[in-house]
Design a protein around this motif. Sequence first.
Motif, PDB file in Angstrom:
ATOM      1  N   ASP A  25      49.704  40.771  37.028  1.00 55.84           N
ATOM      2  CA  ASP A  25      48.822  39.731  36.209  1.00 55.84           C
ATOM      3  C   ASP A  25      47.950  40.432  35.368  1.00 55.84           C
ATOM      4  O   ASP A  25      47.588  41.757  35.696  1.00 55.84           O
ATOM      5  CB  ASP A  25      48.217  38.849  37.029  1.00 55.84           C
ATOM      6  CG  ASP A  25      47.562  37.673  36.314  1.00 55.84           C
ATOM      7  OD1 ASP A  25      47.862  37.506  35.209  1.00 55.84           O
ATOM      8  OD2 ASP A  25      46.452  37.180  36.753  1.00 55.84           O
ATOM      9  N   VAL A  26      47.634  39.907  34.264  1.00 53.07           N
ATOM     10  CA  VAL A  26      46.580  40.650  33.397  1.00 53.07           C
ATOM     11  C   VAL A  26      45.046  40.211  33.476  1.00 53.07           C
ATOM     12  O   VAL A  26      44.322  41.015  34.113  1.00 53.07           O
ATOM     13  CB  VAL A  26      47.192  40.470  32.105  1.00 53.07           C
ATOM     14  CG1 VAL A  26      46.149  41.062  30.968  1.00 53.07           C
ATOM     15  CG2 VAL A  26      48.447  40.911  31.605  1.00 53.07           C
ATOM     16  N   ASP A  27      44.732  38.843  33.030  1.00 53.62           N
ATOM     17  CA  ASP A  27      43.487  38.407  33.306  1.00 53.62           C
ATOM     18  C   ASP A  27      42.903  38.321  34.594  1.00 53.62           C
ATOM     19  O   ASP A  27      43.721  37.692  35.578  1.00 53.62           O
ATOM     20  CB  ASP A  27      43.276  37.110  32.382  1.00 53.62           C
ATOM     21  CG  ASP A  27      43.689  37.235  31.028  1.00 53.62           C
ATOM     22  OD1 ASP A  27      43.048  38.381  30.360  1.00 53.62           O
ATOM     23  OD2 ASP A  27      44.195  36.259  30.525  1.00 53.62           O
ATOM     24  N   GLY A  28      41.887  39.062  35.065  1.00 57.10           N
ATOM     25  CA  GLY A  28      41.340  39.121  36.433  1.00 57.10           C
ATOM     26  C   GLY A  28      41.850  40.227  37.156  1.00 57.10           C
ATOM     27  O   GLY A  28      41.280  40.632  38.386  1.00 57.10           O
ATOM     28  N   VAL A  29      43.047  40.815  36.726  1.00 57.44           N
ATOM     29  CA  VAL A  29      43.694  42.179  37.369  1.00 57.44           C
ATOM     30  C   VAL A  29      43.630  43.437  36.706  1.00 57.44           C
ATOM     31  O   VAL A  29      42.876  44.332  37.024  1.00 57.44           O
ATOM     32  CB  VAL A  29      45.001  41.816  37.763  1.00 57.44           C
ATOM     33  CG1 VAL A  29      45.774  43.227  38.337  1.00 57.44           C
ATOM     34  CG2 VAL A  29      44.973  40.742  38.863  1.00 57.44           C
ATOM     35  N   LEU A  30      44.007  43.350  35.230  1.00 60.92           N
ATOM     36  CA  LEU A  30      43.831  44.503  34.352  1.00 60.92           C
ATOM     37  C   LEU A  30      42.444  44.230  33.597  1.00 60.92           C
ATOM     38  O   LEU A  30      42.094  45.095  33.189  1.00 60.92           O
ATOM     39  CB  LEU A  30      44.987  44.479  33.537  1.00 60.92           C
ATOM     40  CG  LEU A  30      46.127  45.262  34.139  1.00 60.92           C
ATOM     41  CD1 LEU A  30      47.553  45.201  32.947  1.00 60.92           C
ATOM     42  CD2 LEU A  30      45.754  46.941  34.039  1.00 60.92           C
ATOM     43  N   ASP A 118      45.556  37.023  40.915  1.00 63.93           N
ATOM     44  CA  ASP A 118      44.358  36.633  41.220  1.00 63.93           C
ATOM     45  C   ASP A 118      43.843  35.147  41.245  1.00 63.93           C
ATOM     46  O   ASP A 118      43.016  34.607  41.688  1.00 63.93           O
ATOM     47  CB  ASP A 118      43.156  37.286  40.529  1.00 63.93           C
ATOM     48  CG  ASP A 118      43.089  36.558  39.185  1.00 63.93           C
ATOM     49  OD1 ASP A 118      44.162  36.586  38.401  1.00 63.93           O
ATOM     50  OD2 ASP A 118      42.080  36.403  38.522  1.00 63.93           O
ATOM     51  N   ASP A 119      44.982  34.240  41.011  1.00 62.47           N
ATOM     52  CA  ASP A 119      44.849  32.911  41.007  1.00 62.47           C
ATOM     53  C   ASP A 119      45.884  32.278  41.068  1.00 62.47           C
ATOM     54  O   ASP A 119      47.097  32.801  41.594  1.00 62.47           O
ATOM     55  CB  ASP A 119      44.291  32.580  39.340  1.00 62.47           C
ATOM     56  CG  ASP A 119      43.770  31.330  39.334  1.00 62.47           C
ATOM     57  OD1 ASP A 119      43.509  30.647  40.377  1.00 62.47           O
ATOM     58  OD2 ASP A 119      43.051  31.106  38.282  1.00 62.47           O
ATOM     59  N   ILE A 133      49.416  41.518  46.610  1.00 62.54           N
ATOM     60  CA  ILE A 133      48.223  42.326  46.208  1.00 62.54           C
ATOM     61  C   ILE A 133      47.305  41.291  45.771  1.00 62.54           C
ATOM     62  O   ILE A 133      47.685  40.600  44.814  1.00 62.54           O
ATOM     63  CB  ILE A 133      48.165  43.813  45.721  1.00 62.54           C
ATOM     64  CG1 ILE A 133      49.383  44.555  46.489  1.00 62.54           C
ATOM     65  CG2 ILE A 133      46.922  44.444  45.735  1.00 62.54           C
ATOM     66  CD1 ILE A 133      49.614  45.741  45.633  1.00 62.54           C
ATOM     67  N   SER A 134      46.052  41.263  46.080  1.00 61.14           N
ATOM     68  CA  SER A 134      44.973  40.549  45.150  1.00 61.14           C
ATOM     69  C   SER A 134      43.546  41.411  45.182  1.00 61.14           C
ATOM     70  O   SER A 134      43.599  42.499  45.480  1.00 61.14           O
ATOM     71  CB  SER A 134      44.682  39.265  45.764  1.00 61.14           C
ATOM     72  OG  SER A 134      43.604  38.404  44.916  1.00 61.14           O
ATOM     73  N   VAL A 135      42.698  40.931  44.422  1.00 61.53           N
ATOM     74  CA  VAL A 135      41.426  41.622  44.270  1.00 61.53           C
ATOM     75  C   VAL A 135      40.321  40.986  44.677  1.00 61.53           C
ATOM     76  O   VAL A 135      40.396  39.763  45.110  1.00 61.53           O
ATOM     77  CB  VAL A 135      41.222  41.720  42.511  1.00 61.53           C
ATOM     78  CG1 VAL A 135      42.464  42.605  41.985  1.00 61.53           C
ATOM     79  CG2 VAL A 135      41.304  40.436  41.827  1.00 61.53           C
ATOM     80  N   PRO A 136      39.001  41.340  45.110  1.00 64.56           N
ATOM     81  CA  PRO A 136      38.054  40.958  45.714  1.00 64.56           C
ATOM     82  C   PRO A 136      37.733  39.500  44.954  1.00 64.56           C
ATOM     83  O   PRO A 136      36.947  38.553  45.663  1.00 64.56           O
ATOM     84  CB  PRO A 136      37.022  41.734  45.812  1.00 64.56           C
ATOM     85  CG  PRO A 136      37.672  43.218  45.342  1.00 64.56           C
ATOM     86  CD  PRO A 136      38.984  43.015  44.730  1.00 64.56           C
ATOM     87  N   GLY A 137      37.591  39.476  43.685  1.00 62.62           N
ATOM     88  CA  GLY A 137      37.130  38.425  42.956  1.00 62.62           C
ATOM     89  C   GLY A 137      38.114  37.288  42.913  1.00 62.62           C
ATOM     90  O   GLY A 137      37.651  36.116  42.381  1.00 62.62           O
ATOM     91  N   ALA A 138      39.134  37.087  43.544  1.00 63.88           N
ATOM     92  CA  ALA A 138      39.922  36.263  43.663  1.00 63.88           C
ATOM     93  C   ALA A 138      39.484  35.016  44.488  1.00 63.88           C
ATOM     94  O   ALA A 138      38.895  35.519  45.493  1.00 63.88           O
ATOM     95  CB  ALA A 138      41.605  36.397  44.100  1.00 63.88           C
ATOM     96  N   PRO A 139      39.846  33.762  44.545  1.00 62.27           N
ATOM     97  CA  PRO A 139      39.473  32.906  45.609  1.00 62.27           C
ATOM     98  C   PRO A 139      39.957  33.256  46.867  1.00 62.27           C
ATOM     99  O   PRO A 139      41.051  33.669  47.022  1.00 62.27           O
ATOM    100  CB  PRO A 139      40.146  31.656  44.984  1.00 62.27           C
ATOM    101  CG  PRO A 139      40.204  31.847  43.436  1.00 62.27           C
ATOM    102  CD  PRO A 139      40.768  33.230  43.225  1.00 62.27           C
ATOM    103  N   SER A 140      39.364  33.016  47.905  1.00 61.29           N
ATOM    104  CA  SER A 140      39.501  33.040  49.398  1.00 61.29           C
ATOM    105  C   SER A 140      41.013  32.550  49.487  1.00 61.29           C
ATOM    106  O   SER A 140      41.770  33.254  50.331  1.00 61.29           O
ATOM    107  CB  SER A 140      38.770  32.803  50.318  1.00 61.29           C
ATOM    108  OG  SER A 140      38.590  31.274  50.007  1.00 61.29           O
ATOM    109  N   TYR A 141      41.497  31.460  49.039  1.00 66.79           N
ATOM    110  CA  TYR A 141      42.903  30.873  49.462  1.00 66.79           C
ATOM    111  C   TYR A 141      43.882  31.690  48.597  1.00 66.79           C
ATOM    112  O   TYR A 141      45.131  31.609  49.087  1.00 66.79           O
ATOM    113  CB  TYR A 141      42.920  29.384  48.965  1.00 66.79           C
ATOM    114  CG  TYR A 141      42.419  29.200  47.640  1.00 66.79           C
ATOM    115  CD1 TYR A 141      43.418  29.381  46.536  1.00 66.79           C
ATOM    116  CD2 TYR A 141      41.242  28.711  47.543  1.00 66.79           C
ATOM    117  CE1 TYR A 141      42.764  29.258  45.110  1.00 66.79           C
ATOM    118  CE2 TYR A 141      40.830  28.234  46.050  1.00 66.79           C
ATOM    119  CZ  TYR A 141      41.543  28.506  44.906  1.00 66.79           C
ATOM    120  OH  TYR A 141      41.255  28.357  43.772  1.00 66.79           O
TER     121      TYR A 141
END
Length: 185
Positions: A25-30, A118-119, A133-141
């Motif tokens: 994904d781009v926004d929130g990842v890159l 991330d979403d 894979i996800s990033v720390p800023g993604a929602p817990s779900y």
Amino acid sequence: MTLDASPMPPALIERLRRVRLLALDVDGVLTDGRLEFQADGGEAKAFHTLDGHGIKLVQRAGIQVALITGRDSPMVSRRAAALGIQHLHQGIEKKLPTLHQLCQRLELDLAQVAYCGDDLPDLAPIHQAGVGISVPGAPSYIRQHADWVTEREGGFGAVREICDGLLQAQGRWDAVLDTYLHGQA
């Protein structure tokens, strides 16, 4: 979970060894996920150089890279072109069908894909990819469905962490270091 973080679990390393496509994904990842709009209607995005170099490294190692993003942005097109990313899919609301089509075109199955998002539009690809894979800023779900949550935030080296982890898992990290240690890069 790379050299500068906690070690990767053996089961994750085994799955990373099979990866031949890194889809992002781009926004929130890159990027950090913020959208900046200019007075003239233009848009600004900030990309981290560490992420860009990591993408180049995995591409040199034979791993293809794809960007699958919900927004359509000339800035993303420019960044993809600068990095030599051939698989750019913008304006995609349902990402899993696009990922399936890309796998079919590249003659890969989902087990050979690492996907980072991330979403909610990323949830199905995260869940179904060989390595989600996800990033720390993604929602817990979102994070709870990921096989790996990066230490670094999106837009601040998360993609580089993934790229380094892929190279390490596939036994290519020492060759990368040697290339740079001996000034051959």
